[in-house]
Write a protein that holds these residues in place. Sequence first.
Motif, PDB file in Angstrom:
ATOM      1  N   ILE A  87       0.815  -1.295   0.015  1.00 41.10           N
ATOM      2  CA  ILE A  87      -0.027  -0.155   0.044  1.00 41.10           C
ATOM      3  C   ILE A  87       0.997   1.089  -0.022  1.00 41.10           C
ATOM      4  O   ILE A  87       0.530   2.205  -0.653  1.00 41.10           O
ATOM      5  N   MET A  88       1.763   1.243   0.747  1.00 43.74           N
ATOM      6  CA  MET A  88       2.782   2.593   0.880  1.00 43.74           C
ATOM      7  C   MET A  88       3.412   2.610  -0.539  1.00 43.74           C
ATOM      8  O   MET A  88       3.827   3.771  -0.950  1.00 43.74           O
ATOM      9  N   VAL A  89       4.039   1.358  -1.197  1.00 42.07           N
ATOM     10  CA  VAL A  89       4.738   1.777  -2.519  1.00 42.07           C
ATOM     11  C   VAL A  89       3.648   2.400  -3.406  1.00 42.07           C
ATOM     12  O   VAL A  89       4.100   3.181  -4.310  1.00 42.07           O
ATOM     13  N   TYR A  90       2.278   1.599  -3.368  1.00 44.92           N
ATOM     14  CA  TYR A  90       1.231   2.215  -4.359  1.00 44.92           C
ATOM     15  C   TYR A  90       1.157   3.677  -4.199  1.00 44.92           C
ATOM     16  O   TYR A  90       1.008   4.482  -5.197  1.00 44.92           O
ATOM     17  N   TYR A  91       0.938   4.140  -2.790  1.00 43.16           N
ATOM     18  CA  TYR A  91       0.485   5.465  -2.367  1.00 43.16           C
ATOM     19  C   TYR A  91       1.598   6.288  -2.955  1.00 43.16           C
ATOM     20  O   TYR A  91       1.394   7.332  -3.364  1.00 43.16           O
ATOM     21  N   SER A  92       2.885   6.042  -2.801  1.00 47.95           N
ATOM     22  CA  SER A  92       4.020   6.773  -3.087  1.00 47.95           C
ATOM     23  C   SER A  92       4.264   7.079  -4.486  1.00 47.95           C
ATOM     24  O   SER A  92       4.530   7.953  -4.915  1.00 47.95           O
ATOM     25  N   SER A  93       4.046   5.977  -5.162  1.00 51.76           N
ATOM     26  CA  SER A  93       4.096   5.911  -6.906  1.00 51.76           C
ATOM     27  C   SER A  93       2.794   6.873  -7.291  1.00 51.76           C
ATOM     28  O   SER A  93       3.012   7.562  -8.241  1.00 51.76           O
ATOM     29  N   GLU A  94       1.660   6.774  -6.688  1.00 47.83           N
ATOM     30  CA  GLU A  94       0.443   7.771  -7.250  1.00 47.83           C
ATOM     31  C   GLU A  94       0.932   9.207  -6.833  1.00 47.83           C
ATOM     32  O   GLU A  94       0.754   9.874  -7.526  1.00 47.83           O
ATOM     33  N   VAL A  95       1.548   9.512  -5.642  1.00 51.36           N
ATOM     34  CA  VAL A  95       1.949  10.836  -5.331  1.00 51.36           C
ATOM     35  C   VAL A  95       3.091  11.185  -6.383  1.00 51.36           C
ATOM     36  O   VAL A  95       3.009  12.366  -6.820  1.00 51.36           O
ATOM     37  N   LYS A  96       3.644  10.334  -6.640  1.00 50.43           N
ATOM     38  CA  LYS A  96       4.860  10.765  -7.601  1.00 50.43           C
ATOM     39  C   LYS A  96       4.457  10.930  -9.005  1.00 50.43           C
ATOM     40  O   LYS A  96       4.710  12.040  -9.548  1.00 50.43           O
ATOM     41  N   ARG A  97       3.351  10.248  -9.467  1.00 51.67           N
ATOM     42  CA  ARG A  97       2.967   9.941 -10.712  1.00 51.67           C
ATOM     43  C   ARG A  97       2.035  11.403 -10.923  1.00 51.67           C
ATOM     44  O   ARG A  97       2.079  11.944 -11.966  1.00 51.67           O
ATOM     45  N   LEU A  98       1.373  11.710 -10.089  1.00 51.35           N
ATOM     46  CA  LEU A  98       0.473  12.915  -9.995  1.00 51.35           C
ATOM     47  C   LEU A  98       1.236  14.222  -9.698  1.00 51.35           C
ATOM     48  O   LEU A  98       0.406  15.285  -9.864  1.00 51.35           O
ATOM     49  N   LEU A 100       1.939  15.198  -6.609  1.00 58.16           N
ATOM     50  CA  LEU A 100       1.228  16.073  -5.384  1.00 58.16           C
ATOM     51  C   LEU A 100       1.878  16.040  -4.220  1.00 58.16           C
ATOM     52  O   LEU A 100       1.758  15.542  -3.095  1.00 58.16           O
ATOM     53  N   LYS A 101       3.227  16.740  -4.277  1.00 53.70           N
ATOM     54  CA  LYS A 101       4.171  16.846  -3.245  1.00 53.70           C
ATOM     55  C   LYS A 101       3.678  17.845  -2.182  1.00 53.70           C
ATOM     56  O   LYS A 101       3.880  17.828  -0.980  1.00 53.70           O
ATOM     57  N   GLU A 102       2.782  18.825  -2.638  1.00 47.75           N
ATOM     58  CA  GLU A 102       2.130  19.610  -1.697  1.00 47.75           C
ATOM     59  C   GLU A 102       0.789  19.442  -1.334  1.00 47.75           C
ATOM     60  O   GLU A 102       0.140  20.210  -0.448  1.00 47.75           O
ATOM     61  N   THR A 103       0.124  18.411  -1.988  1.00 51.01           N
ATOM     62  CA  THR A 103      -1.352  18.181  -1.694  1.00 51.01           C
ATOM     63  C   THR A 103      -1.463  16.780  -1.459  1.00 51.01           C
ATOM     64  O   THR A 103      -0.861  16.025  -1.464  1.00 51.01           O
ATOM     65  N   ASN A 104      -2.707  16.840  -0.900  1.00 46.25           N
ATOM     66  CA  ASN A 104      -3.286  15.082  -0.401  1.00 46.25           C
ATOM     67  C   ASN A 104      -3.562  14.437  -1.722  1.00 46.25           C
ATOM     68  O   ASN A 104      -4.184  15.007  -2.754  1.00 46.25           O
ATOM     69  N   LEU A 105      -3.589  13.071  -1.661  1.00 47.28           N
ATOM     70  CA  LEU A 105      -3.994  12.173  -2.936  1.00 47.28           C
ATOM     71  C   LEU A 105      -5.476  12.122  -2.727  1.00 47.28           C
ATOM     72  O   LEU A 105      -6.288  12.164  -1.868  1.00 47.28           O
TER      73      LEU A 105
END
Length: 105
Positions: A87-98, A100-105
């Motif tokens: 789950i953490m790897v998926y969440y991190s990859s989505e944050v990076k893909r989108l 979203l360094k300054e906002t929430n997913l």
Amino acid sequence: MMKTFTGSQIENHPFVIFMTSGNYRRMLTALYYVIQGSEGQKEYRRQAVNYGFVVGSFVVGAVVSALLMHFIHIKSIWLITISLITIMVYYSSEVKRLGLKETNL
């Protein structure tokens, strides 16, 4: 690790990911305002549902973990750990893909 999940929000409402007491209190407060018929009823109903999902997920996770521990013993810890890492790897990859360094997913 704690810094990673600081500032987590659901629809601009903060929630705590590591314990459920604050989420439970917020859920009950929102339910109180819904039952009382306060102004902004739609917003309080939405908050109650969102916090209810967070609290319910915590409870379901605790029950499933206890059942797994009962049936598969120590292997349950590995299963839960692998699930959380996935789950953490998926969440991190989505944050990076989108981006979203300054906002929430």
